[in-house]
Design a protein around this motif. Sequence first.
Motif, PDB file in Angstrom:
ATOM      1  N   SER A  87       0.890  -1.229   0.091  1.00  0.00           N
ATOM      2  CA  SER A  87      -0.113   0.011   0.034  1.00  0.00           C
ATOM      3  C   SER A  87       0.850   1.195   0.018  1.00  0.00           C
ATOM      4  N   GLN A  88       1.986   1.395   0.737  1.00  0.00           N
ATOM      5  CA  GLN A  88       2.885   2.311   0.775  1.00  0.00           C
ATOM      6  C   GLN A  88       3.497   2.378  -0.554  1.00  0.00           C
ATOM      7  N   TRP A  89       3.756   1.542  -1.174  1.00  0.00           N
ATOM      8  CA  TRP A  89       4.526   1.610  -2.502  1.00  0.00           C
ATOM      9  C   TRP A  89       3.492   1.878  -3.490  1.00  0.00           C
ATOM     10  N   LYS A  90       2.592   1.600  -3.409  1.00  0.00           N
ATOM     11  CA  LYS A  90       1.232   2.106  -4.460  1.00  0.00           C
ATOM     12  C   LYS A  90       1.260   3.514  -4.268  1.00  0.00           C
ATOM     13  N   ILE A 125      20.880   2.685   5.773  1.00  0.00           N
ATOM     14  CA  ILE A 125      20.014   3.383   4.879  1.00  0.00           C
ATOM     15  C   ILE A 125      18.528   3.118   5.074  1.00  0.00           C
ATOM     16  N   SER A 126      17.539   3.809   5.110  1.00  0.00           N
ATOM     17  CA  SER A 126      16.014   3.625   5.472  1.00  0.00           C
ATOM     18  C   SER A 126      15.585   3.803   3.973  1.00  0.00           C
ATOM     19  N   SER A 127      14.035   2.999   3.797  1.00  0.00           N
ATOM     20  CA  SER A 127      13.695   2.951   2.477  1.00  0.00           C
ATOM     21  C   SER A 127      12.472   3.891   2.708  1.00  0.00           C
ATOM     22  N   ASN A 128      11.792   4.385   1.901  1.00  0.00           N
ATOM     23  CA  ASN A 128      10.731   5.048   1.867  1.00  0.00           C
ATOM     24  C   ASN A 128       9.612   4.422   2.192  1.00  0.00           C
ATOM     25  N   VAL A 129       9.695   3.144   2.103  1.00  0.00           N
ATOM     26  CA  VAL A 129       8.355   2.244   2.617  1.00  0.00           C
ATOM     27  C   VAL A 129       8.753   1.977   3.998  1.00  0.00           C
ATOM     28  N   GLN A 130       7.928   1.916   5.139  1.00  0.00           N
ATOM     29  CA  GLN A 130       8.562   1.597   6.417  1.00  0.00           C
ATOM     30  C   GLN A 130       7.770   0.492   6.818  1.00  0.00           C
TER      31      GLN A 130
END
Length: 215
Positions: A87-90, A125-130
């Motif tokens: 859902s976050q990636w979408k 490094i952190s992704s934009n998808v948590q």
Amino acid sequence: MDLVEQNRVREEEIFRHEIRKNLELPRSKYNTILGFFNSGLGLWLLSTVSVSVVTGVYSLVNNNIKQSQFQMAQEDMLSLEINARISQWKALTMHLRKQSDYIEPVHFRKHWSELLAPPVRANGISSNVQPVFPEFQSRGILSLTYELHGITKPTMKSEYVEKTEKEIRFLIEWDPISLGYTSIDSYLRELKKYPMCLHALGEDDSDPELDSKCK
């Protein structure tokens, strides 16, 4: 008493003895066992064995219940984690699409890696998808899908098992750069061919053909 009389008396005694033997009921194995368990030692042994059996059965049932509860909880957590990441990636994809439809293949691959990679990578490094659950923050979506498939496979219908296996193969094999598209919409149309909730990208949520889990 002459010899004839003695023989007659002896024969009568033998005859009476045989009759008594025939009238007496022989003690069977059942009676012997029953007699043992009626004794103090037998009652102690019986109570000890009974307690051990009951305790063993209770422990086995209790362990099975705990294992079942753990698996159900783990299944729910994995499903929630996977669906939340998708859902976050979408949402990120739709935001990217609003900015521009044009995108280089290498840049879409980088965007795609936001979904595949662990939210917190080894280099920090952190992704934009948590992640939803902290215990999953170092695991990628493919790892989570593998585990979910292993937990649910014994209880799932064959058609759903096949669907999840296709999802795993899709995550392993799909490489957007090989398609060479320069349009986000082109990638989204391609994603709709595959068996994950990603097929709902850009669709109306009221579409009756969408998997209910993806709405």
